[in-house]
Design a protein around this motif. Structure first.
Motif, short mmCIF file in Angstrom:
data_model
loop_
_atom_site.label_atom_id
_atom_site.label_comp_id
_atom_site.label_asym_id
_atom_site.label_seq_id
_atom_site.Cartn_x
_atom_site.Cartn_y
_atom_site.Cartn_z
N ILE A 119 0.84 -1.20 0.00
CA ILE A 119 0.00 0.00 0.00
C ILE A 119 0.88 1.25 0.00
N ALA A 120 1.86 1.29 0.89
CA ALA A 120 2.74 2.46 0.99
C ALA A 120 3.50 2.70 -0.30
N LEU A 121 3.98 1.64 -0.92
CA LEU A 121 4.72 1.79 -2.18
C LEU A 121 3.81 2.34 -3.27
N LEU A 122 2.60 1.83 -3.37
CA LEU A 122 1.69 2.32 -4.40
C LEU A 122 1.22 3.74 -4.10
N ALA A 123 1.16 4.13 -2.84
CA ALA A 123 0.86 5.52 -2.48
C ALA A 123 1.97 6.45 -2.96
N VAL A 124 3.21 5.98 -2.89
CA VAL A 124 4.33 6.76 -3.43
C VAL A 124 4.16 6.90 -4.94
N GLY A 125 3.70 5.83 -5.60
CA GLY A 125 3.42 5.89 -7.03
C GLY A 125 2.33 6.89 -7.36
N GLN A 126 1.34 7.00 -6.49
CA GLN A 126 0.30 8.00 -6.67
C GLN A 126 0.89 9.40 -6.54
N ASP A 127 1.68 9.61 -5.49
CA ASP A 127 2.30 10.91 -5.26
C ASP A 127 3.21 11.32 -6.42
N ALA A 128 3.83 10.33 -7.07
CA ALA A 128 4.74 10.60 -8.18
C ALA A 128 3.98 10.82 -9.49
N GLY A 129 2.67 10.61 -9.49
CA GLY A 129 1.88 10.80 -10.70
C GLY A 129 1.90 9.62 -11.65
N VAL A 130 2.46 8.50 -11.24
CA VAL A 130 2.50 7.32 -12.08
C VAL A 130 1.19 6.56 -11.99
N LEU A 131 0.60 6.53 -10.80
CA LEU A 131 -0.65 5.80 -10.57
C LEU A 131 -1.78 6.77 -10.30
#
Length: 188
Positions: A119-131
């Motif tokens: 979850i935390a890793l994918l939240a970083v992906g959201q913050d980076a604009g990838v997800l």
């Protein structure tokens, strides 16, 4: 170099995934070894299942550690994580449902920790604009694990090639099931 025990576990995991009631004899036969050899390595079915769970949890941990080692979340980080989808599929398929694992607090705690890290890793992906950011990271992590499980099962059944699976998972993760971006608004 992989040990014989690791090879046996790799062979046993899909057997148990397809047949929850598989006996030690069935698992040994499908792993290409004798029952005696299997029971020398894992004296009971419970110990075998627990060893499978540990291997799956270790594999998930290694995949997440590699993804977390990058500075920032990029398409390549996502591709690396998705490329290692099998242990996440196995986590959902075996660790969360197998009775010999469910009662083991250490395995449950590790599985919960791995899911929290996902979850935390994918939240970083959201913050980076990838997800995408219009869905909670928990939803994205559950979707990733569910897609991983589906892809793994389809490869085991011969409906999908092992090299196709990561591309299919990524496509559905990034673009959903529709070719249009306004699917949700059309469905209302």
């Amino acid at each position: 170099m992989r040990t014989v025990a690791a090879q046996v576990l790799d062979s046993a995991i899909p057997v148990l995934a397809k047949d929850r009631g598989a006996s030690m004899q069935v698992i040994a036969t499908r792993a290409g070894i004798s029952r005696a050899t299997l029971t020398r390595m894992f004296p009971t079915r419970q110990l075998l299942v627990q060893a499978m769970a540990e291997k799956i949890l270790d594999d998930c941990d290694r995949a997440l550690t590699r993804a977390e080692a990058h500075t920032g979340f990029t398409d390549q980080v996502l591709a690396g994580l998705v490329g290692e989808y099998r242990p996440f599929a196995q986590l959902w398929n075996l660790v969360y449902v197998e009775p010999d694992v469910l009662g083991a607090p250490a395995a449950t705690e590790r599985a919960e920790g791995i899911f929290a890290r996902t979850i935390a890793l994918l939240a970083v992906g959201q913050d980076a604009g990838v997800l995408r950011t219009d869905m909670p990271a928990t939803w994205l992590a559950s979707t990733f694990c569910g897609l991983a499980e589906t892809a793994w099962e389809l490869t085991l059944e011969g409906h999908m090639g092992t090299r196709q699976a990561p591309d299919f998972i990524t496509t559905v993760l990034l673009h959903g099931l529709s070719t249009a971006t306004t699917t949700a608004s059309r469905m209302r």
